[in-house]
Design a protein around this motif. Structure first.
Motif, PDB file in Angstrom:
ATOM      1  N   ILE A 172       1.027  -1.096  -0.067  1.00  0.00           N
ATOM      2  CA  ILE A 172       0.020  -0.038  -0.014  1.00  0.00           C
ATOM      3  C   ILE A 172       0.864   1.317  -0.052  1.00  0.00           C
ATOM      4  CG2 ILE A 172      -1.779   1.174   1.230  1.00  0.00           C
ATOM      5  CD1 ILE A 172      -2.582  -1.452   2.514  1.00  0.00           C
ATOM      6  N   GLN A 214      -5.363   7.178  -0.524  1.00  0.00           N
ATOM      7  CA  GLN A 214      -4.153   6.641  -0.886  1.00  0.00           C
ATOM      8  C   GLN A 214      -3.160   7.784  -0.385  1.00  0.00           C
ATOM      9  OE1 GLN A 214      -4.345   3.480  -1.212  1.00  0.00           O
ATOM     10  NE2 GLN A 214      -6.403   3.683  -1.354  1.00  0.00           N
ATOM     11  N   PHE A 235       0.442   6.078  -8.942  1.00  0.00           N
ATOM     12  CA  PHE A 235      -0.318   6.668  -8.178  1.00  0.00           C
ATOM     13  C   PHE A 235      -0.702   8.298  -8.547  1.00  0.00           C
ATOM     14  CE2 PHE A 235      -1.178   9.744  -4.614  1.00  0.00           C
ATOM     15  CZ  PHE A 235      -2.376   9.235  -4.212  1.00  0.00           C
ATOM     16  N   ALA A 257       1.126   4.104  -3.039  1.00  0.00           N
ATOM     17  CA  ALA A 257       1.144   5.678  -2.837  1.00  0.00           C
ATOM     18  C   ALA A 257       2.233   6.313  -2.919  1.00  0.00           C
ATOM     19  CB  ALA A 257       0.462   5.542  -1.059  1.00  0.00           C
TER      20      ALA A 257
END
Length: 170
Positions: A14, A81, A23, A18
């Protein structure tokens, strides 16, 4: 080798996402699409909707509601995020259902599909773009939050990077 049984593994995936360029691009695209859609619906789209037949106007209203709902789901997910990236939210918290994409599909109304040919091109273009973005984000969400931690990690590139870090003492 990465321990895919450890909850830290998912946290790393994760956080890595991010902080990634993917992203950044997805966030930028999502926020720009939200702005473009709001501008269209408040301006040109409002004018175009006044020229539609009654059935097409109903389809326009349904499609614009569906479009804004999709975009708000994507924007919310992207903002979570970003909160992880900026350290405002723990990766484990981002796993909570309330921060994830709604698993239920927003069904297209049969009337909207039938009247799609009558809908303004600006609306159908925005709808198509939003649908593609939503599907990409849904895929990311599934890979990061839903896929089992057993077997291969959710992201094989991250797995290879971890192997390189281990091999070179990183």
């Amino acid at each position: 080798m990465q321990d895919t049984q450890s909850p830290d593994w998912r946290d790393d995936v994760i956080q890595d996402f991010a902080r990634s360029e993917l992203f950044e691009r997805t966030f930028q695209e999502g926020m720009e699409l939200v702005e473009q859609t709001a501008s269209y619906l408040d301006g040109e789209g409002r004018q175009e909707s006044k020229l539609l037949s009654r059935n097409a106007a109903l389809a326009y209203a349904a499609e614009s509601m569906r479009l804004t709902t999709r975009l708000m789901q994507v924007a919310s997910w992207l903002l979570v995020q970003r909160a992880v990236r900026e350290g405002d939210m723990a990766p484990a918290s981002a796993c909570e259902d309330r921060y994830r994409l709604n698993a239920q599909d927003i069904a297209k109304a049969a009337e909207a599909e039938a009247a799609r040919g009558e809908l303004p091109r600006g609306l159908t273009r925005l709808t198509d773009r939003a649908e593609r973005l939503y599907e990409r984000v849904r895929h990311l969400d599934k890979r990061m939050y839903l896929e089992s931690g057993t077997g291969e990690p959710a992201n094989p590139v991250l797995s290879h990077m971890d192997k390189l870090r281990t091999a070179f003492g990183g």
